[in-house]
Design an enzyme around this catalytic site. Sequence first.
Site, PDB file in Angstrom:
ATOM      1  N   LEU A 160       3.135  14.998  -8.476  1.00  0.00           N
ATOM      2  CA  LEU A 160       1.949  14.616  -9.222  1.00  0.00           C
ATOM      3  C   LEU A 160       1.034  15.788  -9.551  1.00  0.00           C
ATOM      4  CD1 LEU A 160       0.507  11.999 -10.168  1.00  0.00           C
ATOM      5  CD2 LEU A 160      -0.971  12.305  -8.200  1.00  0.00           C
ATOM      6  N   GLN A 215       3.941   1.478 -12.233  1.00  0.00           N
ATOM      7  CA  GLN A 215       3.079   2.456 -12.915  1.00  0.00           C
ATOM      8  C   GLN A 215       3.760   3.810 -13.079  1.00  0.00           C
ATOM      9  OE1 GLN A 215      -0.953   4.075 -11.354  1.00  0.00           O
ATOM     10  NE2 GLN A 215      -1.375   2.946 -13.227  1.00  0.00           N
ATOM     11  N   ARG A 255      -3.582   4.780 -17.593  1.00  0.00           N
ATOM     12  CA  ARG A 255      -2.284   5.433 -17.425  1.00  0.00           C
ATOM     13  C   ARG A 255      -1.167   4.825 -18.265  1.00  0.00           C
ATOM     14  NH1 ARG A 255      -2.848   6.436 -10.894  1.00  0.00           N
ATOM     15  NH2 ARG A 255      -4.393   8.079 -11.193  1.00  0.00           N
ATOM     16  N   PHE A 309     -12.730   9.543 -14.366  1.00  0.00           N
ATOM     17  CA  PHE A 309     -11.332   9.173 -14.155  1.00  0.00           C
ATOM     18  C   PHE A 309     -10.904   8.218 -15.259  1.00  0.00           C
ATOM     19  CE2 PHE A 309      -8.032   9.415 -10.813  1.00  0.00           C
ATOM     20  CZ  PHE A 309      -8.399  10.611 -10.236  1.00  0.00           C
ATOM     21  N   GLU A 363      -4.766  13.017 -11.944  1.00  0.00           N
ATOM     22  CA  GLU A 363      -5.601  12.675 -13.088  1.00  0.00           C
ATOM     23  C   GLU A 363      -6.946  13.408 -13.024  1.00  0.00           C
ATOM     24  OE1 GLU A 363      -5.121   8.588 -14.352  1.00  0.00           O
ATOM     25  OE2 GLU A 363      -7.291   8.407 -14.239  1.00  0.00           O
ATOM     26  N   HIS A 402       4.963   6.243 -10.156  1.00  0.00           N
ATOM     27  CA  HIS A 402       3.850   6.590  -9.287  1.00  0.00           C
ATOM     28  C   HIS A 402       3.380   5.465  -8.376  1.00  0.00           C
ATOM     29  CE1 HIS A 402       0.323   8.783  -8.042  1.00  0.00           C
ATOM     30  NE2 HIS A 402      -0.494   7.906  -8.575  1.00  0.00           N
ATOM     31  N   HIS A 454       2.826   7.515 -13.905  1.00  0.00           N
ATOM     32  CA  HIS A 454       1.675   8.406 -14.035  1.00  0.00           C
ATOM     33  C   HIS A 454       1.982   9.370 -15.174  1.00  0.00           C
ATOM     34  CE1 HIS A 454      -1.395  11.355 -13.156  1.00  0.00           C
ATOM     35  NE2 HIS A 454      -1.908  10.552 -12.244  1.00  0.00           N
TER      36      HIS A 454
HETATM   37  C1  LIG Z   1       0.890  12.026  -4.953  1.00  0.00           C
HETATM   38  C2  LIG Z   1       0.000  10.831  -4.961  1.00  0.00           C
HETATM   39  C3  LIG Z   1      -1.345  10.957  -5.246  1.00  0.00           C
HETATM   40  C4  LIG Z   1      -2.171   9.832  -5.257  1.00  0.00           C
HETATM   41  N1  LIG Z   1      -3.501  10.004  -5.534  1.00  0.00           N
HETATM   42  C5  LIG Z   1      -4.317   8.923  -5.505  1.00  0.00           C
HETATM   43  C6  LIG Z   1      -5.711   9.076  -5.715  1.00  0.00           C
HETATM   44  O1  LIG Z   1      -6.231  10.164  -5.887  1.00  0.00           O
HETATM   45  N2  LIG Z   1      -6.481   7.972  -5.699  1.00  0.00           N
HETATM   46  C7  LIG Z   1      -5.970   6.715  -5.477  1.00  0.00           C
HETATM   47  O2  LIG Z   1      -6.731   5.754  -5.468  1.00  0.00           O
HETATM   48  N3  LIG Z   1      -4.648   6.556  -5.243  1.00  0.00           N
HETATM   49  C8  LIG Z   1      -3.820   7.623  -5.250  1.00  0.00           C
HETATM   50  N4  LIG Z   1      -2.486   7.440  -5.018  1.00  0.00           N
HETATM   51  C9  LIG Z   1      -1.997   6.132  -4.580  1.00  0.00           C
HETATM   52  C10 LIG Z   1      -2.367   5.912  -3.119  1.00  0.00           C
HETATM   53  O3  LIG Z   1      -2.337   7.131  -2.440  1.00  0.00           O
HETATM   54  C11 LIG Z   1      -1.407   4.953  -2.414  1.00  0.00           C
HETATM   55  O4  LIG Z   1      -1.251   3.781  -3.167  1.00  0.00           O
HETATM   56  C12 LIG Z   1      -1.957   4.567  -1.040  1.00  0.00           C
HETATM   57  O5  LIG Z   1      -2.309   5.710  -0.310  1.00  0.00           O
HETATM   58  C13 LIG Z   1      -0.952   3.730  -0.271  1.00  0.00           C
HETATM   59  O6  LIG Z   1      -1.414   3.570   1.047  1.00  0.00           O
HETATM   60  P1  LIG Z   1      -0.747   2.533   2.008  1.00  0.00           P
HETATM   61  O7  LIG Z   1      -1.539   2.553   3.273  1.00  0.00           O
HETATM   62  O8  LIG Z   1      -0.586   1.228   1.337  1.00  0.00           O
HETATM   63  O9  LIG Z   1       0.737   3.079   2.257  1.00  0.00           O
HETATM   64  P2  LIG Z   1       1.290   4.545   2.661  1.00  0.00           P
HETATM   65  O10 LIG Z   1       0.237   5.553   2.797  1.00  0.00           O
HETATM   66  O11 LIG Z   1       2.420   4.806   1.733  1.00  0.00           O
HETATM   67  O12 LIG Z   1       1.872   4.289   4.121  1.00  0.00           O
HETATM   68  C14 LIG Z   1       3.019   3.504   4.359  1.00  0.00           C
HETATM   69  C15 LIG Z   1       3.286   3.498   5.850  1.00  0.00           C
HETATM   70  O13 LIG Z   1       4.300   2.548   6.143  1.00  0.00           O
HETATM   71  C16 LIG Z   1       5.243   3.114   7.022  1.00  0.00           C
HETATM   72  N5  LIG Z   1       6.515   2.424   6.805  1.00  0.00           N
HETATM   73  C17 LIG Z   1       7.099   2.086   5.627  1.00  0.00           C
HETATM   74  N6  LIG Z   1       8.270   1.454   5.861  1.00  0.00           N
HETATM   75  C18 LIG Z   1       8.424   1.381   7.205  1.00  0.00           C
HETATM   76  C19 LIG Z   1       9.429   0.866   8.064  1.00  0.00           C
HETATM   77  N7  LIG Z   1      10.538   0.292   7.593  1.00  0.00           N
HETATM   78  N8  LIG Z   1       9.254   0.989   9.398  1.00  0.00           N
HETATM   79  C20 LIG Z   1       8.156   1.595   9.907  1.00  0.00           C
HETATM   80  N9  LIG Z   1       7.171   2.102   9.139  1.00  0.00           N
HETATM   81  C21 LIG Z   1       7.309   1.987   7.807  1.00  0.00           C
HETATM   82  C22 LIG Z   1       5.255   4.587   6.662  1.00  0.00           C
HETATM   83  O14 LIG Z   1       5.753   5.346   7.723  1.00  0.00           O
HETATM   84  C23 LIG Z   1       3.764   4.825   6.417  1.00  0.00           C
HETATM   85  O15 LIG Z   1       3.107   5.067   7.636  1.00  0.00           O
HETATM   86  C24 LIG Z   1      -1.639   8.559  -4.994  1.00  0.00           C
HETATM   87  C25 LIG Z   1      -0.298   8.425  -4.701  1.00  0.00           C
HETATM   88  C26 LIG Z   1       0.515   9.538  -4.709  1.00  0.00           C
HETATM   89  C27 LIG Z   1       1.986   9.331  -4.442  1.00  0.00           C
END
Ligand SMILES: Cc1cc2nc3c(=O)[nH]c(=O)nc-3n(C[C@H](O)[C@H](O)[C@H](O)COP(=O)(O)OP(=O)(O)OC[C@H]3O[C@@H](n4cnc5c(N)ncnc54)[C@H](O)[C@@H]3O)c2cc1C
Length: 593
Positions: free
Chosen positions: A243, A231, A277, A118, A246, A348, A233
């Site tokens: 996306l 960031q 990135r 990666f 990577e 991203h 991507h």
């Molecule tokens: C397409 C894509 C691919 C990726 N691939 C990778 C990867 O391969 N490896 C890696 O390390 N990272 C990757 N990332 C980054 C990583 O996936 C995210 O940074 C990470 O999953 C974020 O997780 P989280 O639990 O912080 O938030 P999220 O998974 O975004 O969850 C946010 C939660 O908050 C809730 N929420 C938000 N606002 C409110 C509100 N006002 N009221 C109630 N609920 C709310 C939503 O409903 C959701 O349940 C990727 C990101 C994307 C977009």
Amino acid sequence: MLEHDVIIVGGGLAGSRAAVEMARMNPSLNIAMVAKTHPIRSHSVAAQGGIAASLKNVDSADTWEAHAFDTVKGSDYLADQDAVEILAQEAPNVIIDLEHMGVLFSRLEDGRIAQRAFGGHTHNRTCYAADKTGHAILHELVNNLRRYGVQIYDEWYIMRLILEDAQAKGVVMYNIENGEVVVMRAKVVMFATGGYGRAFNTTSNDYASTGDGLAMSALAGVPLQDMEFVQFHPTGLYPVGVLISEAVRGEGAYLINSEGERFMANYAPSKMELAPRDITSRAITLEIRAGRGIHRDGSPGGPFIYLDLRHMGREKIMSRIPFCWEEAHRLVGVDAVHEPMPVRPTVHYSMGGIPTNTDGQVIIGPGLPVDFKFDPKDKSVNPRNNLVDGFFAAGEAACVSVHGANRLGSNSLLECVVYGKRTGAAIARFVEGRKLPDIDEQRYLQDAKEQIQALLDRRGGYRIGQIRQEFQDAMTEHCGVFRTQEIMQEGLTKIQQLQDKYQQIYLDDQDNVWNTEIIEALELRSIMIVGQMILTSALNRLESRGAHSREDYPKRDDPNFLKHTLAYYSPAGIDLSYRPVSITRFEPQERKY
Ligand SMILES: Cc1cc2nc3c(=O)[nH]c(=O)nc-3n(C[C@H](O)[C@H](O)[C@H](O)COP(=O)(O)OP(=O)(O)OC[C@H]3O[C@@H](n4cnc5c(N)ncnc54)[C@H](O)[C@@H]3O)c2cc1C
């Protein structure tokens, strides 16, 4: 009023992993998880490429120290090194723990977890489940929530964080299904609300990534840290922006310009396509600017470059990255076995967020004055004083800070799991012996109902979608891969004008049932606050570091800017202060690849 011991806002990887840890440590805890989507529809489910850990399954020379160093170098030395050490050290154990929960990682021939290359990582250390890693992990965690009896409030929108005298007491929530408004109090509130990609017009993020948690924290008086670091991507599929992981380059794909050249040789000769990135996104942007981009008809001078997989062969493409093949095929009609994919940078990930200590507890500051100069040898300045009582954050919404100015791929899922777990454990300890706080429920209910009624009563001339589009276009144009004072200042002025226009929106839907326009109006308010924080923080960082690349200040400036930005919101404007960086074992050096 609803009551729980703990409220977790957000059902993605960070929130779910925290919930599992709390429940494991203290099964009698009464835990609520609130999410505006269903937890398994959180953006985490879309994560593709993988999760980093020095398991040494493929590369026996790997160590956690090497992982920590790569992360700090990738961050352009802005990451807090104590937090990075924890991340890298705990990584192998959290992966094994996920495996024991039942996560279906891809395997080596001998049955151990497979690991791929990666960007910015010097060893093959990214564990994966084909190119659907987030899906594999989140489903298993959410299964566990059910097993542990966590009460899930899905499709409830949190509108407000109740924070009084530097103590978090609860939240105000809106039921999307029927318009009901409820106050929920708890001994601890945790935000795991994810990122804000939807502040820009081209992003890999889902529609729910609108930075609500950041905006609500800011409105409650909590600073946001390092918001200037957005960031991009390198490989968003053109023109949609979704996306292309990577992992595709990790498995061997090339980046090609209109002259058929693997141009990364001119920007990062030792890492080529697997440079971090920020560097790769800048390289692509410069190629396009120099006229070596490509048009849809294949002629030069266009808005994208090619990601070429053809030499990899059908079997490898279909077994390692089937989802990326499918995306390109379904969305732009490209069969990547035979044709290159059109790509360009897409917004991203949010390196900045709600500042926390390494237990996930939120820091309120105040920070140090704007002219504060940090001396890494001076250990007397405490980087993490003044916490908010009962308020925790983890995942993309938080800034602990393990990514500093630029995150390495596959470190975000890892952060969610390591810091989700740590924060869950810290909360389970913190909550012992605490009482439920007193809340003036009626006041908060009335405020929230008035806020919603005021939205419904607006009789302006603008639709929400129109203002949102103008705002997203302004952020994209004025806060992109390359920035200058003038461009960003113009952007800030535009955003201020759009904030006035926001007062003149109108909602077609006046009903209570599934009124998604109300949610869109609230989300638009969130991204607008976030956008203002990003631009103000970026305008005041007079250097280039990681993802923050200024054409008027092209060099990194450690004497003046080796420090974290803390931005405090007020309707009158944003106040900035700063915080030192924690430096433990890696002295800042020039960053070359
Ligand atoms: C397409 C894509 C691919 C990726 N691939 C990778 C990867 O391969 N490896 C890696 O390390 N990272 C990757 N990332 C980054 C990583 O996936 C995210 O940074 C990470 O999953 C974020 O997780 P989280 O639990 O912080 O938030 P999220 O998974 O975004 O969850 C946010 C939660 O908050 C809730 N929420 C938000 N606002 C409110 C509100 N006002 N009221 C109630 N609920 C709310 C939503 O409903 C959701 O349940 C990727 C990101 C994307 C977009």
